[in-house]
Design an enzyme around this catalytic site. Structure first.
Site, mmCIF file in Angstrom:
data_model
loop_
_atom_site.group_PDB
_atom_site.id
_atom_site.type_symbol
_atom_site.label_atom_id
_atom_site.label_comp_id
_atom_site.label_asym_id
_atom_site.label_seq_id
_atom_site.Cartn_x
_atom_site.Cartn_y
_atom_site.Cartn_z
ATOM 1 N N ASN A 129 1.145 -1.178 -0.213
ATOM 2 C CA ASN A 129 0.310 -0.073 0.184
ATOM 3 C C ASN A 129 0.486 1.043 -0.275
ATOM 4 O OD1 ASN A 129 -1.541 2.276 1.158
ATOM 5 N ND2 ASN A 129 -3.095 0.545 1.330
ATOM 6 N N ASP B 273 0.397 4.093 0.060
ATOM 7 C CA ASP B 273 -0.519 5.557 1.043
ATOM 8 C C ASP B 273 0.050 6.553 1.225
ATOM 9 O OD1 ASP B 273 -2.592 4.600 -1.257
ATOM 10 O OD2 ASP B 273 -3.655 4.468 1.236
ATOM 11 N N HIS B 274 0.844 6.195 2.041
ATOM 12 C CA HIS B 274 1.833 6.829 2.654
ATOM 13 C C HIS B 274 2.538 7.839 1.298
ATOM 14 C CE1 HIS B 274 0.675 6.075 6.216
ATOM 15 N NE2 HIS B 274 0.369 4.658 5.706
ATOM 16 N N ARG C 44 3.311 19.158 0.488
ATOM 17 C CA ARG C 44 3.843 20.240 0.832
ATOM 18 C C ARG C 44 3.269 20.435 -0.563
ATOM 19 N NH1 ARG C 44 8.934 21.851 2.000
ATOM 20 N NH2 ARG C 44 9.252 21.466 4.247
ATOM 21 N N HIS D 113 -5.628 3.765 -2.051
ATOM 22 C CA HIS D 113 -6.889 4.230 -1.148
ATOM 23 C C HIS D 113 -7.669 5.555 -1.628
ATOM 24 C CE1 HIS D 113 -9.429 4.419 2.472
ATOM 25 N NE2 HIS D 113 -10.915 4.686 0.962
ATOM 26 N N ARG E 41 -8.819 8.235 -1.038
ATOM 27 C CA ARG E 41 -10.407 8.343 -0.512
ATOM 28 C C ARG E 41 -11.137 9.794 -0.736
ATOM 29 N NH1 ARG E 41 -8.941 6.816 5.155
ATOM 30 N NH2 ARG E 41 -10.656 7.887 5.652
ATOM 31 N N ARG F 169 -7.224 13.506 -0.121
ATOM 32 C CA ARG F 169 -6.325 13.476 0.589
ATOM 33 C C ARG F 169 -4.959 13.123 0.704
ATOM 34 N NH1 ARG F 169 -7.466 10.001 6.527
ATOM 35 N NH2 ARG F 169 -9.128 11.121 6.040
ATOM 36 N N HIS F 170 -4.716 12.410 -0.001
ATOM 37 C CA HIS F 170 -3.050 11.255 -0.580
ATOM 38 C C HIS F 170 -3.274 11.065 -1.952
ATOM 39 C CE1 HIS F 170 -5.474 7.861 1.073
ATOM 40 N NE2 HIS F 170 -4.955 8.169 2.155
ATOM 41 N N GLU G 248 -9.044 -0.109 -2.499
ATOM 42 C CA GLU G 248 -8.966 -0.016 -1.834
ATOM 43 C C GLU G 248 -10.335 1.064 -1.919
ATOM 44 O OE1 GLU G 248 -7.573 1.582 2.019
ATOM 45 O OE2 GLU G 248 -5.982 -0.782 1.854
ATOM 46 N N THR H 182 -6.309 6.672 9.404
ATOM 47 C CA THR H 182 -6.497 5.378 8.435
ATOM 48 C C THR H 182 -7.978 4.798 8.878
ATOM 49 O OG1 THR H 182 -5.213 3.876 7.913
ATOM 50 C CG2 THR H 182 -5.599 4.118 10.499
ATOM 51 N N THR H 183 -8.091 3.392 8.335
ATOM 52 C CA THR H 183 -9.295 3.349 8.302
ATOM 53 C C THR H 183 -9.059 2.416 9.629
ATOM 54 O OG1 THR H 183 -9.019 2.790 5.931
ATOM 55 C CG2 THR H 183 -10.944 1.027 7.431
ATOM 56 N N GLU I 133 -10.935 -9.233 3.142
ATOM 57 C CA GLU I 133 -10.271 -8.730 4.125
ATOM 58 C C GLU I 133 -10.107 -8.279 5.884
ATOM 59 O OE1 GLU I 133 -7.573 -5.542 2.303
ATOM 60 O OE2 GLU I 133 -6.629 -5.015 3.811
ATOM 61 N N HIS J 214 -3.659 -4.351 7.451
ATOM 62 C CA HIS J 214 -4.057 -3.602 8.399
ATOM 63 C C HIS J 214 -3.119 -3.562 9.541
ATOM 64 C CE1 HIS J 214 -5.522 0.475 10.023
ATOM 65 N NE2 HIS J 214 -5.730 0.792 9.011
ATOM 66 N N GLY J 215 -1.813 -2.583 9.995
ATOM 67 C CA GLY J 215 -0.653 -2.042 11.053
ATOM 68 C C GLY J 215 0.138 -3.694 10.958
ATOM 69 N N GLY K 247 1.382 -1.610 4.463
ATOM 70 C CA GLY K 247 1.784 0.106 3.831
ATOM 71 C C GLY K 247 2.541 0.606 4.783
HETATM 72 N N1 PXP Z 1 -5.955 -2.947 4.613
HETATM 73 C C1 PXP Z 1 -6.612 -1.873 3.849
HETATM 74 C C2 PXP Z 1 -8.139 -2.246 4.142
HETATM 75 C C3 PXP Z 1 -6.491 -0.607 4.363
HETATM 76 O O1 PXP Z 1 -7.140 0.500 5.011
HETATM 77 C C4 PXP Z 1 -4.421 -0.241 5.053
HETATM 78 C C5 PXP Z 1 -4.182 0.992 5.059
HETATM 79 O O2 PXP Z 1 -4.624 2.076 4.335
HETATM 80 C C6 PXP Z 1 -4.655 -1.256 4.954
HETATM 81 C C7 PXP Z 1 -4.342 -2.448 4.833
HETATM 82 C C8 PXP Z 1 -2.633 -1.528 5.624
HETATM 83 O O3 PXP Z 1 -2.574 -1.266 6.535
HETATM 84 P P1 PXP Z 1 -0.639 -0.108 6.820
HETATM 85 O O4 PXP Z 1 -1.202 1.137 6.327
HETATM 86 O O5 PXP Z 1 -1.173 -0.454 8.658
HETATM 87 O O6 PXP Z 1 0.430 -1.526 6.748
#
Ligand code: PXP
Length: 243
Positions: free
Chosen positions: A7, A9-10, A18, A43, A45, A49-50, A70, A100-101, A151, A191-192, A213
Site C-alpha cells: 500500500n 498511500d503514505h 507540500r 486507497h 479517499r 487527501r493522498h 481500496e 486511517t481505516t 480481507e 492493517h498495522g 503499507g
Molecule cells: N488494508 C486496509 C483495508 C487498509 O485500509 C489499510 C490502510 O490503508 C491497509 C490494509 C494497510 O495498513 P497499514 O498501512 O497499516 O499496513
C-alpha cells in the site's frame, strides 16, 4: 505462500503535505514491483487527501502486477473503479475524520443497501473483497453479498499491547480465516502489520494476500536515509567546487 500487496498511500501523503510533484507514488509502486511486490494497493479517499485520480489511472497503465483499489462503497468510487478496472476492489468504511481505516465494513444487516453498489463491480469481472472485522456474522454476510474475498482486519492484533493480548487477537484472526475459508471465500489480511508481527499471519494456510503499507514505507525512509543525505552532500560538494 502469502502474497504481498504494498500500500503506497503514505508516499502520496508526503507529496500532498507540500503539494509537490515528489515523492511520486507511481514511481514508488514501480520500485516496489522491482523489489518483488506481488501487488500494489491504493486507497483514493473521497476527500483525495493522498492518492489522486491521476495516480490511479497511471498505476493501472504501468503496473505489471495486480492492482487493488481500496475504496468506500459509494456511487462515485464505484464509477471510478468501473472506469479503471483494477484486478481487485477492497471495500472499506470511510470516515472523514479518521487518520486511517479504523474498522471493517459493517455488512451484516445492510445487505439490501450494499448489494446494488457491489453488483456492478462483480458484473465487470472485478474481484470484490470486503475488509471485515474478524467476526463470523460479518464474514457470512460478505459471502452472501457475492464477494469472492474478505480481507480480515488485523488492526486489533497489530495494536495489542501485551503478548497475551496479541495471542488472543491472533486466535480471533485464525478463527475468522477458517470460517471464511469454510465458506469458500478467498482470505486476505491487513492493517498495522509490521516487521515483527507479520510472519505468523503470513504462515496461516488460509491467507492469500497481505496488504501492508505503513511499516514498509517507514522502513523505506530508514534504509534510504543514508543515501539520500549522501546525494544531497554530493550536490553541495559539487557546488562548492564550481564556486
Ligand atoms: N488494508 C486496509 C483495508 C487498509 O485500509 C489499510 C490502510 O490503508 C491497509 C490494509 C494497510 O495498513 P497499514 O498501512 O497499516 O499496513
Amino acid at each position: 505462500m502469502a502474497k504481498l500487496s504494498v500500500n503506497i498511500d503514505h508516499i502520496a501523503t508526503l507529496r500532498q503535505s507540500r503539494d509537490t510533484a515528489y515523492p511520486d507514488p507511481v514511481e514508488a509502486a514501480i520500485l516496489a514491483q522491482l523489489g518483488g511486490a506481488d501487488g500494489i494497493t491504493v486507497h483514493p479517499r473521497e476527500d483525495r487527501r493522498h492518492i489522486q485520480d491521476r495516480d490511479v489511472y497511471l498505476l493501472k497503465q504501468v503496473l505489471r502486477i495486480p492492482f487493488t483499489l481500496e475504496m468506500a462503497l459509494t456511487p462515485e468510487m464505484v464509477k471510478l473503479a468501473l472506469d479503471v478496472k483494477p484486478e481487485c476492489c477492497t471495500l472499506v468504511p470511510e470516515l472523514r475524520e479518521e487518520r486511517t481505516t479504523e474498522s471493517g465494513l459493517a455488512v451484516a444487516g445492510r445487505e439490501a443497501k450494499l448489494q446494488p453498489l457491489i453488483d456492478p463491480l462483480l458484473d465487470a469481472g472485478i474481484d470484490v473483497s470486503i475488509f471485515i472485522d474478524a467476526e463470523a456474522d460479518q464474514i457470512t454476510a460478505a459471502h452472501s453479498l457475492g464477494a469472492q474475498t474478505v480481507e480480515i482486519h488485523t488492526g486489533p492484533y497489530s495494536n495489542a499491547k501485551t503478548r497475551e493480548a496479541e495471542d488472543h487477537e491472533f486466535q480471533i484472526v485464525v478463527n475468522a480465516a477458517e470460517h471464511a475459508r469454510g465458506l469458500g471465500l478467498k482470505v486476505n489480511a491487513g492493517h498495522g502489520l509490521h516487521y515483527t508481527n507479520t510472519t505468523r499471519v503470513a504462515a496461516l494456510p488460509a491467507i492469500g494476500w497481505l496488504h501492508t503499507g505503513h511499516s514498509i514505507i517507514g522502513m523505506a525512509v530508514m534504509v534510504g536515509m543514508e543515501r539520500a543525505v549522501r546525494e544531497m552532500k554530493t550536490l553541495l560538494n559539487e557546488a562548492g567546487r564550481a564556486a
